[in-house]
Scaffold this motif. Structure first.
Motif, PDB file in Angstrom:
ATOM      1  N   THR A  76     -21.088  14.663  48.007  1.00 19.65           N
ATOM      2  CA  THR A  76     -20.136  13.647  48.494  1.00 19.65           C
ATOM      3  C   THR A  76     -20.646  12.249  48.156  1.00 19.65           C
ATOM      4  OG1 THR A  76     -19.788  15.141  50.364  1.00 19.65           O
ATOM      5  CG2 THR A  76     -18.750  12.976  50.485  1.00 19.65           C
TER       6      THR A  76
ATOM      7  N   HIS B  94     -19.407  18.873  43.365  1.00 20.97           N
ATOM      8  CA  HIS B  94     -19.723  20.139  44.033  1.00 20.97           C
ATOM      9  C   HIS B  94     -20.339  21.137  43.067  1.00 20.97           C
ATOM     10  CE1 HIS B  94     -18.876  19.680  48.187  1.00 20.97           C
ATOM     11  NE2 HIS B  94     -17.782  19.003  47.919  1.00 20.97           N
ATOM     12  N   ALA B  95     -19.923  21.067  41.826  1.00 25.84           N
ATOM     13  CA  ALA B  95     -20.521  21.944  40.812  1.00 25.84           C
ATOM     14  C   ALA B  95     -21.993  21.590  40.567  1.00 25.84           C
ATOM     15  CB  ALA B  95     -19.719  21.836  39.519  1.00 25.84           C
TER      16      ALA B  95
ATOM     17  N   MET C 213     -10.011  17.041  37.161  1.00 28.51           N
ATOM     18  CA  MET C 213     -10.835  17.338  38.341  1.00 28.51           C
ATOM     19  C   MET C 213     -11.406  16.054  38.938  1.00 28.51           C
ATOM     20  SD  MET C 213     -13.364  20.575  38.707  1.00 28.51           S
ATOM     21  CE  MET C 213     -14.192  20.480  37.169  1.00 28.51           C
ATOM     22  N   SER C 214     -11.355  15.938  40.251  1.00 31.38           N
ATOM     23  CA  SER C 214     -11.887  14.725  40.887  1.00 31.38           C
ATOM     24  C   SER C 214     -13.416  14.748  40.842  1.00 31.38           C
ATOM     25  CB  SER C 214     -11.427  14.636  42.341  1.00 31.38           C
ATOM     26  OG  SER C 214     -12.256  15.440  43.159  1.00 31.38           O
TER      27      SER C 214
ATOM     28  N   ASP D  48     -14.863  17.345  43.202  1.00 33.29           N
ATOM     29  CA  ASP D  48     -14.937  18.722  42.690  1.00 33.29           C
ATOM     30  C   ASP D  48     -16.079  18.857  41.690  1.00 33.29           C
ATOM     31  OD1 ASP D  48     -12.731  19.526  44.177  1.00 33.29           O
ATOM     32  OD2 ASP D  48     -11.343  18.777  42.639  1.00 33.29           O
ATOM     33  N   ARG D  49     -16.161  17.874  40.800  1.00 35.58           N
ATOM     34  CA  ARG D  49     -17.224  17.931  39.785  1.00 35.58           C
ATOM     35  C   ARG D  49     -18.604  17.814  40.418  1.00 35.58           C
ATOM     36  NH1 ARG D  49     -15.185  13.641  35.558  1.00 35.58           N
ATOM     37  NH2 ARG D  49     -17.359  13.752  34.894  1.00 35.58           N
TER      38      ARG D  49
END
Ligand SMILES: [Zn+2]
Ligand SMILES: [Zn+2]
Length: 395
Positions: free
Chosen positions: A375, A8-9, A1-2, A5-6
């Motif tokens: 971000t 965003h969690a 996972m980039s 993505d991580r």
């Protein structure tokens, strides 16, 4: 996972941190609660850190050995009464995070969370230093800002490169803006006094009206950029304060004129200082006088070309080429400049426009799109990861 993505969690967690910081803004070198909040978060992660760096700053350490990379965030707020009516509105009347430094601190904590996992699982080798600096907006009594003090105290010694970001409330959300070389201006202030001779408003010829003298000084100042500076260069002088007078029929003794000076090149900076002196000296043509003090501020923020390309590539990989753009030259200043003077550095913008309302920086209705917090965290973490895993970014 980039990392994106991580990150965003972690979104809800990051928003909670940002809102907590936003509700408790602290001015330059008063960031005690903010530093405590940073320290608590690092402590909970099991990350090693040091407090009291550059007075109220925090420096955290992830990993060990070479290469050594630094990420920087600023923590201070501004003396502004917040006009927004959000649930996370400032609870300190007259103080406000109106430049987004609450978001920077949050993004760097988010980066700490992302990187810490990878260090613990042995996926990263090297050192990442996290610099939570105080006082970007204002220098202390000694004339030194938080970034300047951090450099002076050696926080960047042994570091190979440094990267930092600024959220920008007027640029499209989640876009990244980079620029190699001179990016943000050098800033100096000036405090001047135009001295005449006071008297009765009905007998100006018996006095020497400093308000009249000031009008000539202001005109002379505004002639500097158009008539005395090479038109292919950039620079400016703005008179931002003018004070004088007590009554409708009294010519005052003196007028206070103060303002800001911006430039990119040392030769232009010196020229503006010299010409400002001459502009004030027109007072002497009529027998008046003046006092002028130049307050030396931050140098030009110069992005290292290799580090800028590195950030451009890193951001392109993370958010896609369509979201990575060329930044325009900025007359605004940044004390990241001291760090970029000490080590190869890159400072970049992260667009964070919240809605259609005009919410400029340093304004009572300033606010950002909180969707940029993951971000920002991912960009910082990815910069560190990429730097540690690539062998030859710098010669
Ligand atoms: Zn600011
Ligand atoms: Zn700022």
């Amino acid at each position: 996972m980039s990392y994106l993505d991580r990150a965003h969690a972690l979104k809800e967690k990051l928003i909670a941190i940002r809102r907590d910081l936003h509700q408790h803004p602290e001015l330059a070198f008063e960031e005690v609660r903010t530093a405590q909040r940073v320290a608590e978060t690092l402590h909970d992660l099991g990350v090693e850190y040091e407090t009291g760096v550059a007075k109220t700053g925090v420096v955290a350490y992830l990993g060990e050995g070479e290469p050594r990379f630094a990420l920087r965030a600023d923590m201070d707020a501004l003396p502004i009464l917040e006009a927004n009516e959000t649930e996370y509105k400032s609870q300190n009347p007259g103080k406000m995070h109106a430049c987004g430094h609450d978001a920077h601190t949050t993004c760097l904590l988010g980066a700490a969370m992302l990187l810490n996992q990878d260090f613990k699982q042995g996926r990263l080798k090297g050192t990442v230093k996290l610099l939570f600096q105080p006082a970007e907006e204002n220098a202390g009594k000694d004339g030194k800002s938080g970034g300047q003090l951090m450099v002076q105290e050696g926080a960047l010694n042994n570091v190979d490169a440094v990267v930092g970001l600024h959220v920008i409330s007027t640029l499209p959300s989640n876009e990244v803006y980079v620029r190699a070389g001179a990016f943000m201006a050098a800033v100096d202030g000036f405090e001047g006094e135009v001295i005449g001779r006071g008297g009765h408003g009905a007998y100006p010829h018996e006095a020497l009206d400093p308000i009249w003298l000031s009008a000539h000084v202001i005109n002379a100042i505004h002639g500097i950029v158009s008539r005395r500076m090479d038109p292919t260069k950039q620079g400016l002088i703005s008179v931002c304060i003018i004070n004088a007078g007590t009554a409708l029929n009294i010519i005052p003794e003196s007028v206070r004129l103060a303002g800001t000076i911006r430039s990119f090149e040392p030769s232009v900076r010196a020229l503006l200082h010299g010409e400002l002196e001459k502009a004030f000296a027109v007072t002497r043509a009529w027998g008046g006088d003046y006092k002028l003090k130049i307050l030396h501020g931050y140098p030009t923020t110069v992005n290292d070309p290799k580090m800028t390309e590195f950030v451009r590539e890193m951001a392109t990989g993370l958010v896609g080429a369509e979201r990575v753009k060329e930044a325009q030259l900025q007359m605004g200043a940044e004390d990241f400049s001291f760090m970029a003077q000490a080590k190869p550095g890159a400072f970049f913008y992260l667009g964070a426009k919240k809605d259609e309302v005009q919410r400029p920086h340093h304004n009572p209705v300033f606010d950002i799109d909180e969707a940029v917090l993951p971000t920002g965290a991912a960009l910082l973490a990815e910069a560190a990861r990429k730097f540690l895993s690539s062998s030859k970014i710098l010669p």
